[in-house]
Design an enzyme around this catalytic site. Sequence first.
Site, PDB file in Angstrom:
ATOM      1  CB  SER A 440      53.269  -9.604   8.397  1.00 31.56           C
ATOM      2  OG  SER A 440      53.175  -8.383   7.713  1.00 31.56           O
ATOM      3  CG  ASP A 451      37.173  -9.810  11.732  1.00 36.37           C
ATOM      4  OD1 ASP A 451      37.351 -10.427  12.805  1.00 36.37           O
ATOM      5  OD2 ASP A 451      37.628  -8.664  11.516  1.00 36.37           O
ATOM      6  CE  LYS A 465      56.179  -6.613   9.995  1.00 39.14           C
ATOM      7  NZ  LYS A 465      55.076  -6.144   9.126  1.00 39.14           N
TER       8      LYS A 465
END
Length: 541
Positions: A440, A451, A465
């Site tokens: 999460s 990224d 998740k």
Amino acid sequence: MDLTTVTDRFSNVFKLGVGLGLWLSLSASVICAEELADVQAAVSSGSQLEEERSWKEAVDFYKRALKQFPETDSLSRGLRRSQFQFSIARRYSDDTFLRTLKPMSKDAAMALYDDVLTNVQNYYVDPINTTSLVAHGTESLWLALGNPRFLEENLFGASQERLQRLRRDLYERFWNKNVNGVAGARQLVSEVCDLCRQSVGLEAGPIVMEYVFGACNCLDDYSNVLSPGKKQDLFGNIKGEFVGIGIVMEADTGKGMSLSQVLPESPAAEAGLRRGDHITAVDGKDCRMMSTEEAAGLLAGRSGSRVALEVSRKDTSTFNVNCTRREVKVKSIPVYKMIDAAQGIAYIQMTGFQQSTVAEMDQALNDLNRQGMRSLIWDLRENPGGLLTAAIEVLDRFLEEGVIVSTRGRAGDQNMTYTAHKPGTWNTRIVLLIDENSASASEIVAGAIHDHKRGVIVGRTSFGKWSVQSIFDARYSTAIRLTTAKFYSPNGHTWGKIGLQPDVVVQNGPETRLLGEVDVENDPDLREALRQLENREFTKR
């Protein structure tokens, strides 16, 4: 959880990117799925656990078996049954449920049911029709009528013949019956209450509660109704404080309460308890066959009160300790330190994202900077997540510009894009450690680091998740936790049920890893992180 308050006619709403509930552990006597020869052997072993009413072990077993034999209907049905039965058993081990929710009048219980239906239909990430919500409540009641804990509390001594007839009537008259809206749901549940009262004398409160809690059985694993006690526990975790002895435990059937964590500077740590110990008795009461909730009830108490524990430790005999309960403050950063002062390599272990996390991170970075930090190993292994805003604010310390994370849901306020700000950015080189239990909010961090090419990620594939839960305050001190959005990395990726792969895979992590301790020699992940930082080709932006 976003502590900005959004008010609707039912509740205050909070957002969180948190995810892992209690881990379920198999007892030593249970066959591991990897040892099974075929599907039939798996089904037979699972059925045996169900017959023994070992719901926790059955859930974990079926999950393991489905990894070996995916898309097997009989195993999926077994998992579903066991999960629902485990939920019922946990409810009936929850003192706040038994005291405040089960005895409710029909009208009071129906009002809470209205809250659940309305919030699910307005805010859950995917559209859910009322018929499905009601049908899962009917199924939960049908299963409860065969659950020993439910029967002991509500229908002790009831005729088995009448119970079987009632279950047959429920199936024939109400199974998947089409309903129209909240009014139609109320009408059906009212009819079921009348049937149960006439058949076996069952009161309305326990009946409606199966519809209240059972409605979430058609949602994802992270959505559920919280009893007053569970709500209090959740907000204690968010604040990072509670009254107790400072342990994280899970029932290990036949052995007692297995300690998965002992919090630093807690009463349990001061008494010498360690991760891997088993509590076998609490104040003289044997807890080796208790559920986690039952044992937690024995351990609860006022600040300043004492509790006597009998503890077993591997390779040693059983011993006794006494702990004095007190307010325990849980740090999200239990340790930070320089692990190579000559090279300026610092280490931060972060175990959650809570209200204090940003302040803790700022203090750690400033202290380490004064000690000569030039590179940072940021450890998010076993970090299950926490507050969405905490993850965003911490990441903003390391990104100069661009998207940090975006969320998308059905409700308008769930569609957000969060961006970085240049002031206050640290340009420190980063190696991020993750593992299969990094979930999460931890995955928000990993996705942004990945990224933006901000650092190297080392370890194992994360949990997977990629969803946001919101907490809706409801009546009678309860709450409704719903998945209201999915989150996406800066490049628009979401790795739900897949997990994010690290740049550098370390097949096996440390055998034991204690909270608040750093052991470079016996930690393969840490050794690889150091090797990456020594590599001259290490890049960052």
